[in-house]
Design a protein around this motif. Sequence first.
Motif, PDB file in Angstrom:
ATOM      1  N   THR A  84       0.860  -1.189   0.000  1.00 31.54           N
ATOM      2  CA  THR A  84       0.000   0.000   0.000  1.00 31.54           C
ATOM      3  C   THR A  84       0.892   1.233   0.000  1.00 31.54           C
ATOM      4  O   THR A  84       1.730   1.398   0.898  1.00 31.54           O
ATOM      5  CB  THR A  84      -0.918   0.044   1.230  1.00 31.54           C
ATOM      6  OG1 THR A  84      -1.785  -1.092   1.227  1.00 31.54           O
ATOM      7  CG2 THR A  84      -1.771   1.307   1.213  1.00 31.54           C
TER       8      THR A  84
ATOM      9  N   CYS B 260       0.882   5.015   0.548  1.00 30.13           N
ATOM     10  CA  CYS B 260       0.061   6.054   1.170  1.00 30.13           C
ATOM     11  C   CYS B 260       0.570   7.437   0.764  1.00 30.13           C
ATOM     12  O   CYS B 260       1.778   7.691   0.816  1.00 30.13           O
ATOM     13  CB  CYS B 260       0.092   5.933   2.693  1.00 30.13           C
ATOM     14  SG  CYS B 260      -0.584   4.407   3.347  1.00 30.13           S
TER      15      CYS B 260
ATOM     16  N   LEU C 206      -3.399   4.723  -1.401  1.00 27.92           N
ATOM     17  CA  LEU C 206      -4.357   5.260  -0.455  1.00 27.92           C
ATOM     18  C   LEU C 206      -4.054   6.741  -0.251  1.00 27.92           C
ATOM     19  O   LEU C 206      -3.007   7.102   0.278  1.00 27.92           O
ATOM     20  CB  LEU C 206      -4.271   4.520   0.883  1.00 27.92           C
ATOM     21  CG  LEU C 206      -5.240   4.959   1.981  1.00 27.92           C
ATOM     22  CD1 LEU C 206      -6.694   4.755   1.553  1.00 27.92           C
ATOM     23  CD2 LEU C 206      -4.960   4.201   3.275  1.00 27.92           C
TER      24      LEU C 206
ATOM     25  N   ARG D 178      -7.761   4.322  -3.624  1.00 32.55           N
ATOM     26  CA  ARG D 178      -8.797   4.612  -2.638  1.00 32.55           C
ATOM     27  C   ARG D 178      -8.514   5.951  -1.966  1.00 32.55           C
ATOM     28  O   ARG D 178      -7.390   6.456  -1.994  1.00 32.55           O
ATOM     29  CB  ARG D 178      -8.866   3.500  -1.577  1.00 32.55           C
ATOM     30  CG  ARG D 178      -9.356   2.171  -2.138  1.00 32.55           C
ATOM     31  CD  ARG D 178      -9.571   1.124  -1.055  1.00 32.55           C
ATOM     32  NE  ARG D 178      -8.332   0.730  -0.421  1.00 32.55           N
ATOM     33  CZ  ARG D 178      -8.100   0.779   0.884  1.00 32.55           C
ATOM     34  NH1 ARG D 178      -9.040   1.239   1.708  1.00 32.55           N
ATOM     35  NH2 ARG D 178      -6.943   0.368   1.383  1.00 32.55           N
TER      36      ARG D 178
ATOM     37  N   LEU E 146      -9.264   8.542   1.522  1.00 33.33           N
ATOM     38  CA  LEU E 146      -9.798   8.924   2.823  1.00 33.33           C
ATOM     39  C   LEU E 146     -10.099  10.406   2.756  1.00 33.33           C
ATOM     40  O   LEU E 146      -9.191  11.228   2.585  1.00 33.33           O
ATOM     41  CB  LEU E 146      -8.792   8.641   3.941  1.00 33.33           C
ATOM     42  CG  LEU E 146      -8.500   7.184   4.288  1.00 33.33           C
ATOM     43  CD1 LEU E 146      -7.532   7.109   5.464  1.00 33.33           C
ATOM     44  CD2 LEU E 146      -9.778   6.440   4.625  1.00 33.33           C
TER      45      LEU E 146
ATOM     46  N   ARG F 155      -4.170   8.067  10.606  1.00 33.86           N
ATOM     47  CA  ARG F 155      -5.408   7.410  10.194  1.00 33.86           C
ATOM     48  C   ARG F 155      -5.232   6.505   8.977  1.00 33.86           C
ATOM     49  O   ARG F 155      -6.169   5.798   8.581  1.00 33.86           O
ATOM     50  CB  ARG F 155      -6.498   8.443   9.921  1.00 33.86           C
ATOM     51  CG  ARG F 155      -6.228   9.363   8.734  1.00 33.86           C
ATOM     52  CD  ARG F 155      -7.275  10.450   8.640  1.00 33.86           C
ATOM     53  NE  ARG F 155      -7.089  11.290   7.454  1.00 33.86           N
ATOM     54  CZ  ARG F 155      -8.055  11.638   6.606  1.00 33.86           C
ATOM     55  NH1 ARG F 155      -9.297  11.211   6.818  1.00 33.86           N
ATOM     56  NH2 ARG F 155      -7.799  12.406   5.570  1.00 33.86           N
TER      57      ARG F 155
ATOM     58  N   PRO G 219      -4.642   1.754   9.418  1.00 38.29           N
ATOM     59  CA  PRO G 219      -5.762   0.816   9.589  1.00 38.29           C
ATOM     60  C   PRO G 219      -6.530   0.513   8.307  1.00 38.29           C
ATOM     61  O   PRO G 219      -7.227  -0.501   8.224  1.00 38.29           O
ATOM     62  CB  PRO G 219      -6.660   1.530  10.610  1.00 38.29           C
ATOM     63  CG  PRO G 219      -5.744   2.434  11.364  1.00 38.29           C
ATOM     64  CD  PRO G 219      -4.767   2.910  10.336  1.00 38.29           C
ATOM     65  N   HIS G 220      -6.412   1.392   7.314  1.00 37.26           N
ATOM     66  CA  HIS G 220      -7.136   1.198   6.052  1.00 37.26           C
ATOM     67  C   HIS G 220      -6.280   0.516   4.984  1.00 37.26           C
ATOM     68  O   HIS G 220      -6.769   0.270   3.874  1.00 37.26           O
ATOM     69  CB  HIS G 220      -7.627   2.547   5.531  1.00 37.26           C
ATOM     70  CG  HIS G 220      -8.618   3.221   6.428  1.00 37.26           C
ATOM     71  ND1 HIS G 220      -9.976   2.963   6.380  1.00 37.26           N
ATOM     72  CD2 HIS G 220      -8.445   4.131   7.425  1.00 37.26           C
ATOM     73  CE1 HIS G 220     -10.602   3.687   7.294  1.00 37.26           C
ATOM     74  NE2 HIS G 220      -9.702   4.401   7.941  1.00 37.26           N
ATOM     75  N   CYS G 221      -5.030   0.228   5.299  1.00 41.00           N
ATOM     76  CA  CYS G 221      -4.128  -0.363   4.309  1.00 41.00           C
ATOM     77  C   CYS G 221      -4.371  -1.863   4.180  1.00 41.00           C
ATOM     78  O   CYS G 221      -4.436  -2.577   5.179  1.00 41.00           O
ATOM     79  CB  CYS G 221      -2.674  -0.107   4.704  1.00 41.00           C
ATOM     80  SG  CYS G 221      -2.190   1.635   4.692  1.00 41.00           S
ATOM     81  N   ARG G 222      -4.454  -2.340   2.957  1.00 39.29           N
ATOM     82  CA  ARG G 222      -4.661  -3.757   2.690  1.00 39.29           C
ATOM     83  C   ARG G 222      -3.356  -4.487   2.372  1.00 39.29           C
ATOM     84  O   ARG G 222      -3.331  -5.713   2.290  1.00 39.29           O
ATOM     85  CB  ARG G 222      -5.619  -3.914   1.511  1.00 39.29           C
ATOM     86  CG  ARG G 222      -7.016  -3.337   1.776  1.00 39.29           C
ATOM     87  CD  ARG G 222      -7.817  -3.261   0.493  1.00 39.29           C
ATOM     88  NE  ARG G 222      -9.167  -2.719   0.719  1.00 39.29           N
ATOM     89  CZ  ARG G 222      -9.944  -2.221  -0.234  1.00 39.29           C
ATOM     90  NH1 ARG G 222      -9.506  -2.208  -1.481  1.00 39.29           N
ATOM     91  NH2 ARG G 222     -11.136  -1.745   0.058  1.00 39.29           N
TER      92      ARG G 222
END
Length: 391
Positions: free
Chosen positions: A5, A7, A35, A59, A61, A76, A79-82
């Motif tokens: 991921t 970011c 992300l 994706r 946020l 933040r 927690p949203h990383c796959r």
Amino acid sequence: MTRLTICIPTRNRQSYAMDAVRHMLASGRDDFEILLGDNSDDPEPLADFVSQTADPRLRLLSPEEKPLSMQDNWERLPPHCRGEWISIIGDDDYLDPELCEALRVTGKRVPQADAFTWGRSYFVWPEARTHREITKIPTGSHLMHMDKKDLMRRMFFWEGAKDRPSCSFGIYHGALKKDLLERIRTTFSNRYFEHPNADYESICKTVMLAEMCIYWERPLSVFGTCSHSNSAGLRDPKVGLERIKAIREENQGVIEAENFPFPIELGITASVAHTIEWFKQRYGIELNGWEEGFIKACAGDCETVADQARFNEKKAAYAAAIKAWGGPKAVKMFNPVYRYRSDIPKFMGHAEGHLNFDMAIGGAQGAAEFYNMIDAMMFPVKLLESRLDQG
């Protein structure tokens, strides 16, 4: 499987983030995702961009009700990383999705590896340049295991530092396994990122907890500097003061370690030192023997200055801080020398394992274009596995 991921936290610099994303999504790989952590005042530009792009690898946020501090916007994201691995870059930077291949090969050879980083490359966006810029890239392509004790000496004892620690094993322009990031969170105050200087804080925590650190000499990303970036403050003192003021405001005015009399306005060395000292103070880490390496780095910070008057001013300010901190004995170790020679052209060519060249070569207009150009000069990522097999 999502191996990585990438970011990209961003605030009011949507066009730069979009440029990076477009180039990354041009990759044919399907084992990475991007992300975006939008912290902008207007949510629509990136929301529209993501919607129109309609790529499952991207994706978003959306912004919170109120703007977040930089470290809270970073906080933040995990927690949203796959992805099995996570990396963070700036919105004016670029990261090659082929990092996935390097991580695949590394995981196959060294399954216990949980921190990975690579050689550095730098690009100043054309609108932020005021003069001719010479940049350099490492030309080696060795994949190396880095000893933890050596990394501790580099980070916390300033061993080999020029103006900042020569240790880059953090999440910023590096990759950490998600389980390592979770261990960092549970070990340190139930947060991934606590300090405004989140990239160097991440290095402190990574060096403390990583089991196996792997370094590849070949660059896989570009540190970009646009006119609105924090790194622009390293090039222009006035801009630097504006950036520091903004960071103070979003952190209620407190961004320094206690009883450490080095104003962060002095430069990068003082700023990084406050991050390290904050970390040590917060977690009760006491170390001796790092002072001389730090003082030499302060001298190195002074020696990066081209203007003689600015050099003298910076030297005097560092000397006063060093005296207040360590006394006359410490000041004797502080010996910066003004080295800038306007009459000598900057070196271009190959030396000490680096290729030095004019940043404007090829006419790159952004960090991604610059990376695409230097990518053609360097060892092909796709050949890493075959090279290791031969070795």
